[in-house]
Design an enzyme around this catalytic site. Structure first.
Site, mmCIF file in Angstrom:
data_model
loop_
_atom_site.group_PDB
_atom_site.id
_atom_site.type_symbol
_atom_site.label_atom_id
_atom_site.label_comp_id
_atom_site.label_asym_id
_atom_site.label_seq_id
_atom_site.Cartn_x
_atom_site.Cartn_y
_atom_site.Cartn_z
ATOM 1 N N ARG A 1 41.829 82.208 -43.984
ATOM 2 C CA ARG A 1 41.082 82.071 -44.767
ATOM 3 C C ARG A 1 40.587 80.392 -45.351
ATOM 4 N NH1 ARG A 1 39.119 86.810 -45.470
ATOM 5 N NH2 ARG A 1 40.446 88.316 -46.311
ATOM 6 N N HIS B 1 41.652 87.449 -39.985
ATOM 7 C CA HIS B 1 40.979 86.604 -41.011
ATOM 8 C C HIS B 1 42.083 85.501 -41.503
ATOM 9 C CE1 HIS B 1 37.521 89.303 -41.297
ATOM 10 N NE2 HIS B 1 38.655 90.182 -41.193
ATOM 11 N N ASP C 1 43.250 92.984 -37.888
ATOM 12 C CA ASP C 1 42.429 93.128 -38.850
ATOM 13 C C ASP C 1 43.056 92.344 -40.117
ATOM 14 O OD1 ASP C 1 39.924 92.719 -40.450
ATOM 15 O OD2 ASP C 1 39.560 95.043 -40.499
#
Ligand code: DOR
Length: 428
Positions: free
Chosen positions: A67, A65, A308
């Protein structure tokens, strides 16, 4: 500049190479892997002595991820790519749950353009399956693919409506886009903040039962069987999911799976003390689940180890446990935790490298993850025996939300090389 990497143990599971070789990189491509290569005369060639080290295809993290756009105070494409390089990753695939969501070609183009100018590793965007991750309307996957996505996923959310999920898979097939499933029955997990069990009871926290994951793993496997289109199960956390995936594979259903290092390293007990850095979704599970994940990695049920990496700032983490955001960072610790499995004898070095290179490349259909001559020279050089202590104050990520702070580990990245350029250690 060209490169000659000498004396290392070259491990390339895709081509079955594991031995002492020299490796020559010319014009950003792998030129040769041979027992002894003489430095080419009359060209500017940097020599790296990799004696005692492992030389592997550049690591690929298929579940990151970043952002940006939207929450640049947690991570940007630039800071996330630096964290990746420091962790040995030459390629990362970033999930769509940004703000705005990556559910249009315009957002995909923004990410690709930002990556082109600011990232020091390859960044492959993953597009949303449904508009706004709402699970209702399919996205224009074809437009997004033309703009640069390599897969589709509503990661962070399950497409709860099974009919919509079926259409997502059928539409993804039209564009040959891999489908990555976040498996969570939101009705069963609602209000839960950690694994449902004795620890949650003791802490007075509401639990998320394993079946919240397994019920959707089972559904998505059935959909793969029904449609004939492969699914990739993200961040597997329970013994029951491992069993379901193993059974499905034995029956020839096209399913692949990943887990994250925290699921084979930690248990629900990491939450004790209301440690919000250990709050993650799916939650850390029991020692039995952890053992099953390790077994699933070893027997091939779980194909991929993915970080992750989920950066959050103190604004989301220095709050009551119930209110804290889910997620932990992992780009800079994934390799060391994976090598711990090798040091403990759970996985061979070959298996570990396979799950960080060629397996994610195959699932995402990227021409990467191997050192075969002619391919782009993405390479990671690792000292498997160097001891160090995880220290969140030394992370290159903008965020520090790691429950592993202070953990002693063995195995460190020495060089990360992207298309023949040494990107880590970072230039002074
Ligand atoms: O813990 C998590 N954090 N799980 C997810 O599925 C999403 C992620 C995030 O984006 O923070």
């Amino acid at each position: 500049m060209d490169l000659l990497i000498r004396n290392g143990r070259v491990i390339d599971p895709a081509s079955g190479i594991d031995g002492r070789y020299d490796l020559l990189v010319l014009n950003g491509k792998i030129q040769a892997v041979q027992p002894v290569i003489k430095p080419p005369a009359a060209i500017d060639c940097r020599i790296i002595d990799a004696a005692g080290c492992i030389v592997t295809p550049g690591l690929i993290d298929m579940h990151t991820h970043l952002r940006e756009p939207g929450h640049e105070y947690k991570e940007t494409i630039q800071s996330g790519s630096r964290a990746a390089a420091a962790g040995g990753f030459t390629s990362i695939a970033c999930m769509a749950n940004t703000e705005p969501v990556n559910d249009t070609a315009a957002v995909t183009r923004f990410i690709c353009e930002r990556a082109r100018t600011q990232a020091c590793v390859n960044v492959f965007p993953i597009g949303a399956m449904t508009v706004g991750l709402k699970g209702e309307t399919l996205t224009e996957m074809g437009d997004m693919k033309a703009a640069g996505i390599v897969a589709v996923s509503d990661d962070g959310r399950t497409v709860a409506d099974t009919e919509v999920m079926r259409r997502c898979m059928e539409y993804a097939r039209t564009f040959d886009l891999p489908v990555i499933c976040h498996c969570e029955d939101h009705n069963l997990s609602r209000y839960g903040v950690m694994h449902e069990g004795i620890t949650a009871m003791r802490l007075g926290l509401r639990g998320i039962p394993p079946i919240a994951e397994e019920i959707i793993v089972a559904r998505d496997i059935l959909l793969a069987a029904w449609t004939g289109y492969p699914v990739h199960i993200a961040h597997v956390s329970t013994a029951g999911s491992v069993r379901l995936i193993s059974d499905a594979k034995q029956r020839g259903i096209p399913v692949t799976a990943e887990t994250a290092p925290h699921y084979f390293t930690l248990t629900e007990e990491a939450v004790i003390g209301f440690n919000t850095d250990a709050k993650v979704n799916p939650p850390l599970r029991t020692a039995e689940d952890r053992a099953a994940i390790r077994e699933g990695l070893c027997d091939g049920t779980i194909d991929v180890i993915a970080s992750d990496h989920a950066p959050h700032s103190s604004l989301e983490k220095d709050v009551e446990f119930d209110n804290a955001a889910y997620g932990m960072i992992g780009l800079e610790t994934s390799l060391a935790l994976t090598l711990a499995l090798v040091h403990e004898g759970v996985l061979t070095m070959n298996q570990a490298i396979e799950k960080l290179t060629i397996n994610p490349a195959r699932i995402l259909r990227l021409p990467k993850g191997t050192l075969v001559p002619g391919t782009e020279a993405d390479i990671t050089i690792i000292d498997p025996n160097q001891r160090w202590t995880i220290d969140r104050d030394h992370f290159f990520s903008k965020s520090k939300n790691s429950p592993l702070h202070g953990m002693p580990v063995t195995g460190k990245v020495l060089y990360t090389i992207v298309a023949g350029t040494v990107v880590y250690p970072f230039p002074a």
